[in-house]
Scaffold this active site. Structure first.
Site, PDB file in Angstrom:
ATOM      1  CG  PHE A  99      -1.791   1.203   1.332  1.00 56.77           C
ATOM      2  CD1 PHE A  99      -2.794   1.428   0.406  1.00 56.77           C
ATOM      3  CD2 PHE A  99      -1.622   2.109   2.370  1.00 56.77           C
ATOM      4  CE1 PHE A  99      -3.608   2.541   0.506  1.00 56.77           C
ATOM      5  CE2 PHE A  99      -2.433   3.217   2.478  1.00 56.77           C
ATOM      6  CZ  PHE A  99      -3.431   3.444   1.549  1.00 56.77           C
ATOM      7  CD  GLN A 100      -0.444   5.964   1.227  1.00 48.69           C
ATOM      8  OE1 GLN A 100       0.310   6.040   2.192  1.00 48.69           O
ATOM      9  NE2 GLN A 100      -1.448   6.796   1.025  1.00 48.69           N
ATOM     10  CE  LYS A 113       5.133   3.857  10.334  1.00 51.91           C
ATOM     11  NZ  LYS A 113       3.669   3.825  10.139  1.00 51.91           N
ATOM     12  CG  MET A 147       3.384  32.317 -22.672  1.00 49.97           C
ATOM     13  SD  MET A 147       3.863  33.936 -23.329  1.00 49.97           S
ATOM     14  CE  MET A 147       4.709  34.629 -21.906  1.00 49.97           C
TER      15      MET A 147
END
Length: 624
Positions: free
Chosen positions: A173-174, A223, A534
């Site tokens: 996850f992530q 971690k 622009m």
């Protein structure tokens, strides 16, 4: 030699926590990979393993975890401000920051804003700005800001959370391979592998960001590494022995370059961003004024030479002054200091300074003859080499006629504009009015687009580190978060002004919440033409007026939007409003936003078409 270091090959990952600030774990929704610890379990372990604000015998913060070591290394580097967004994988580092009395954390609304704020902090202070993000989307949201810092050689240290090392490569996850993603846009980056060495990784990254040619570095922090125990003590930033930067150019090469300058009839000094970053503005000023040589700057070099000086020709390039571009086109000796000769400066390389012998001073040998062939390559620190060149000059060139010619070009091609009172407000007038109302040391930040060019052209810059913008990458949305970083880096008595466009402001206006929360004294002027101006200008000039996706049929009232955030909002709709509103907005002790309704038909000139000849600049659309 290149300062890029070899990177360990690894994938990035996260441990299953999401980035919600309430701390709720994605595990509760069944998203935690099998075998991964919950945040609650990790927090309990952290609490058992750490003692509060422990210090060693010398009174320094003692590192108990890898995260503590990270923070201790920032403290040892003298870091006092960091910008970031909290999240699961970076949470141990934030927990360690909780106990730091030396480092203040500024919570940004978006990670891109954190990177831009750190970039501007480095640009104004000269010391690396630091940004933090969690893994996955947190890290990838930093990428625009890191790429911007890389293109503009701004010192930034990015610290990103990562999933535990045993989950790396498992599509956790992530999980994102942050090292792999950012290797092309950093000077150096590291995958931290041990709690015992993570502090040293951060210190090395800080040192490299500030060493030689400045730029961004990154440390990816798994971690388990930041949670792991260690007794390693912080070390001060130190550049690895393998990195070498040449400070002085060889004396014989300097002597040959000096002789070329002395023999020239039409010399020009081209001051790039490296003059500012290398703190070489005094040396360039003394060299140019001692030998009566006109000075042109690149856009990143704005502020390298005072624009109110008689020898100043201001910015060259696509939207540079006509007189700067004429001088560069006609020079017979170009002394270029700290510039990479990018295409926005040169236009077509074959037509750039075609008659000049080029003396190129740069600290990065990779830039020498990369775009423009150098007749006299002088590798070294800008201030040092310019001093060498000054000492080696056998005599001054005879520049009287050349200086007179440059003055004639100033008279022939002035920066001016029409401002009929019965037409909408011209943006150039607004820029000039704000300039007149503020001190010379005011820091100007911008987004990217037409407003950026008007801020270049119609503000008179006399000091270095007062112009902060996105040059090489051209990142819309840079203006507001960079104003936040600039405000925190600037002296308390300096003003910070941001010129933004409606399109650019809409990309990062959420950062107003940061300016309000921190009560930062920044004033934002949104030059509002209800378009990506622009792009519209190019569509009119080169795409037969087919305005696809460049005009906004509706934009919010930015003054009211500012008030909703808690800032002061103002509006300018005609010329009579300008002086009073500018004064009122600047007087606000805190953040304010001025919604300026400008003439939507106004374009930026002079203009050199992409790849064109700088000496053939257009002053109107008909000349393109």
């Amino acid at each position: 030699m290149s300062e890029h270091q070899p990177m360990p090959e690894t994938d990035g990952a996260d441990d299953g926590t999401d980035r919600r600030t309430d701390g709720q774990s994605a595990d509760a929704a069944g998203e935690r990979p099998e075998g991964a610890a919950t945040d609650a379990e990790g927090a309990a372990a952290d609490a058992a393993d750490q003692t509060e604000d422990a210090t060693d015998a010398a009174g320094e913060r003692a590192a108990q975890t890898g995260a503590d070591s990270v923070v201790a290394s920032l403290e040892a580097a003298g870091v006092d401000t960091v910008f970031g967004v909290q999240g699961g994988a970076i949470m141990p580092v934030y927990d360690a920051l909780y106990g730091s009395e030396a480092v203040t954390h500024v919570t940004m609304a978006h990670e891109q804003g954190a990177a831009h704020a750190a970039d501007a902090y480095g640009a104004v202070s000269g010391e690396p700005g630091v940004c933090l993000a969690t893994s996955g989307p947190g890290a990838t949201n930093l990428v625009t800001g890191i790429a911007d810092a890389d293109m503009d050689s701004e010192p930034v240290v990015a610290l990103t959370g990562q999933v535990p090392t045993d989950l790396v490569g498992n599509d956790a996850f992530q999980e994102t391979d942050t090292v792999g993603v950012t290797t092309p846009i950093t000077k150096s980056n590291y995958f931290a592998s041990s709690p015992d060495t993570v502090g040293e990784d951060v210190s090395t990254a800080f040192a490299l960001a500030n060493h030689g040619r400045q730029g961004p570095t990154l440390v990816d922090l798994p971690k388990d590494v930041t949670r792991g125990e260690t007794d390693a003590q912080p070390v001060e930033p130190e550049v690895p022995d393998t990195v070498r930067v040449q400070e002085r150019a060889p004396a014989d090469e300097v002597a040959a370059a000096a002789e070329t300058v002395a023999e020239s009839e039409r010399p020009v000094v081209l001051a790039g961003g490296g003059v500012v970053k290398g703190d070489a503005t005094d040396e360039v000023y003394e060299f140019a004024t001692a030998h009566d040589i006109p000075v042109v700057t690149t856009m990143p070099g704005i502020g390298a030479f005072p624009e109110d000086h008689d020898l100043a020709l201001e910015m060259a390039g696509m939207h540079g002054t006509g007189y700067a571009n004429m001088a560069v086109t006609m020079t017979d000796c170009l002394v270029a200091v700290g510039t990479r000769f990018d295409d926005r400066l040169t236009g077509g390389v074959d037509s750039f300074a075609p008659d000049a012998e080029v003396v190129h001073v740069d600290i990065d040998p990779a830039e020498i003859s990369k775009n423009v062939e150098a007749d006299h390559p002088l590798v070294g620190d800008a201030a040092t080499v310019v001093d060498q060149l000054a000492d080696a000059m056998p005599r001054s060139p005879d520049t009287a006629e050349w200086v007179a010619q440059c003055e004639a070009w100033k008279a022939e091609y002035p920066l001016d504009y029409r401002a009929p009172e019965d037409e909408p407000v011209k943006p150039q007038y607004v820029v000039e009015t704000v300039d007149a109302a503020t001190d010379d040391d005011t820091v100007v930040t911008t987004g990217v687009g037409q407003h950026q060019m008007w801020a270049c052209q119609y503000w008179t810059y006399t000091q270095p580190r007062t112009w902060v913008s996105s040059h090489g990458l051209g990142a819309m949305g840079y203006g507001l978060p960079s104003a936040i970083g600039a405000r925190l880096a600037a002296d308390d008595d300096q003003s910070v002004v941001c010129f933004d466009g409606d399109g650019s402001f809409l990309m990062t206006c959420q950062e107003l919440v940061v300016a309000v929360r921190e009560q930062l004294d920044v004033t934002v002027f949104v030059l509002n033409n209800e378009a990506i101006g622009m792009v519209r200008q190019w569509q009119d000039a080169f795409f037969e007026g087919r305005r696809m996706a460049s005009e906004y049929p509706w934009v919010p009232e930015f003054d009211k939007l500012a008030e909703a955030f808690g800032a002061d909002g103002f509006r300018i709709e005609d010329y009579d409003d300008v002086p009073d509103v500018v004064e009122e907005a600047l007087a606000v002790d805190g953040p304010s936003v001025v919604d300026v309704y400008i003439d939507p038909t106004e374009n930026v000139y002079p203009m050199v078409p992409s790849g064109g000849d700088n000496g053939q600049f257009a002053l109107t659309e008909d000349q393109l």
